[in-house]
Design a protein around this motif. Structure first.
Motif, PDB file in Angstrom:
ATOM      1  N   GLY A   1       4.393 -10.646   5.349  1.00 56.77           N
ATOM      2  CA  GLY A   1       4.425 -11.914   5.450  1.00 56.77           C
ATOM      3  C   GLY A   1       4.371 -12.466   4.210  1.00 56.77           C
ATOM      4  O   GLY A   1       4.588 -14.106   4.730  1.00 56.77           O
ATOM      5  N   VAL A   2       4.295 -11.621   3.218  1.00 56.11           N
ATOM      6  CA  VAL A   2       3.870 -12.193   1.642  1.00 56.11           C
ATOM      7  C   VAL A   2       6.115 -12.312   1.286  1.00 56.11           C
ATOM      8  O   VAL A   2       6.247 -11.603   1.666  1.00 56.11           O
ATOM      9  N   LYS A   3       6.426 -14.157   0.834  1.00 54.61           N
ATOM     10  CA  LYS A   3       7.288 -13.436   0.931  1.00 54.61           C
ATOM     11  C   LYS A   3       7.328 -14.086  -0.863  1.00 54.61           C
ATOM     12  O   LYS A   3       6.793 -13.481  -2.088  1.00 54.61           O
ATOM     13  N   GLN A   4       9.028 -13.493  -0.833  1.00 50.34           N
ATOM     14  CA  GLN A   4       9.189 -12.832  -2.424  1.00 50.34           C
ATOM     15  C   GLN A   4       8.585 -14.576  -3.504  1.00 50.34           C
ATOM     16  O   GLN A   4       8.652 -15.352  -4.530  1.00 50.34           O
TER      17      GLN A   4
ATOM     18  N   ILE B   1       3.603  -1.327  -2.082  1.00 53.28           N
ATOM     19  CA  ILE B   1       3.706  -2.415  -2.699  1.00 53.28           C
ATOM     20  C   ILE B   1       4.173  -3.494  -2.177  1.00 53.28           C
ATOM     21  O   ILE B   1       3.906  -4.518  -1.514  1.00 53.28           O
ATOM     22  N   LYS B   2       5.346  -3.341  -2.389  1.00 53.63           N
ATOM     23  CA  LYS B   2       6.343  -4.706  -2.276  1.00 53.63           C
ATOM     24  C   LYS B   2       6.360  -5.309  -0.719  1.00 53.63           C
ATOM     25  O   LYS B   2       6.440  -5.153  -0.564  1.00 53.63           O
ATOM     26  N   LYS B   3       7.199  -3.654  -0.322  1.00 54.25           N
ATOM     27  CA  LYS B   3       6.874  -3.426   1.432  1.00 54.25           C
ATOM     28  C   LYS B   3       5.666  -3.368   2.046  1.00 54.25           C
ATOM     29  O   LYS B   3       6.151  -4.130   3.194  1.00 54.25           O
ATOM     30  N   LEU B   4       4.837  -3.263   1.307  1.00 52.48           N
ATOM     31  CA  LEU B   4       3.791  -3.168   2.434  1.00 52.48           C
ATOM     32  C   LEU B   4       3.440  -5.608   2.315  1.00 52.48           C
ATOM     33  O   LEU B   4       3.353  -5.570   3.184  1.00 52.48           O
ATOM     34  N   LEU B   5       3.170  -5.443   0.616  1.00 50.38           N
ATOM     35  CA  LEU B   5       2.362  -7.225   1.267  1.00 50.38           C
ATOM     36  C   LEU B   5       3.915  -8.048   2.380  1.00 50.38           C
ATOM     37  O   LEU B   5       3.981  -8.806   2.659  1.00 50.38           O
ATOM     38  N   GLU B   6       5.312  -7.066   2.079  1.00 48.83           N
ATOM     39  CA  GLU B   6       6.406  -8.043   3.111  1.00 48.83           C
ATOM     40  C   GLU B   6       6.437  -7.674   4.402  1.00 48.83           C
ATOM     41  O   GLU B   6       6.333  -8.909   5.234  1.00 48.83           O
ATOM     42  N   SER B   7       5.375  -6.824   4.659  1.00 48.71           N
ATOM     43  CA  SER B   7       5.230  -6.357   5.948  1.00 48.71           C
ATOM     44  C   SER B   7       3.912  -7.507   6.750  1.00 48.71           C
ATOM     45  O   SER B   7       4.087  -7.557   7.352  1.00 48.71           O
TER      46      SER B   7
END
Length: 75
Positions: free
Chosen positions: A72-75, A64-70
């Motif tokens: 453009g969601v930032k930490q 899920i984290k990888k998908l969100l990062e892809s």
């Protein structure tokens, strides 16, 4: 971002105490209906759109984290 994902998972699945090791195979509550609810919550929370071909990619917190990062969601 990971803590927010876990917060959403806890809310959607109705299971307290979930951690980053949570996955579809380790959490009985993570069924197909909860998976769809999870997608809706992630889309609303992070203001993104998750495509149907991406649904199956979300098997655990890391995915899920990888998908969100892809997206453009930032930490």
């Amino acid at each position: 971002m990971e803590e927010k994902i876990l917060e959403i998972l806890r809310q959607v699945l109705g299971v307290e105490g979930l951690d980053a090791t949570c996955s579809q195979t380790t959490c009985e509550a993570w069924d197909s209906l909860h998976h769809l609810n999870l997608i809706v919550e992630l889309e609303e929370t992070f203001d993104i759109s998750i495509e149907p071909n991406e649904f199956a990619l979300m098997k655990n917190v890391s995915d899920i984290k990888k998908l969100l990062e892809s997206k453009g969601v930032k930490q």
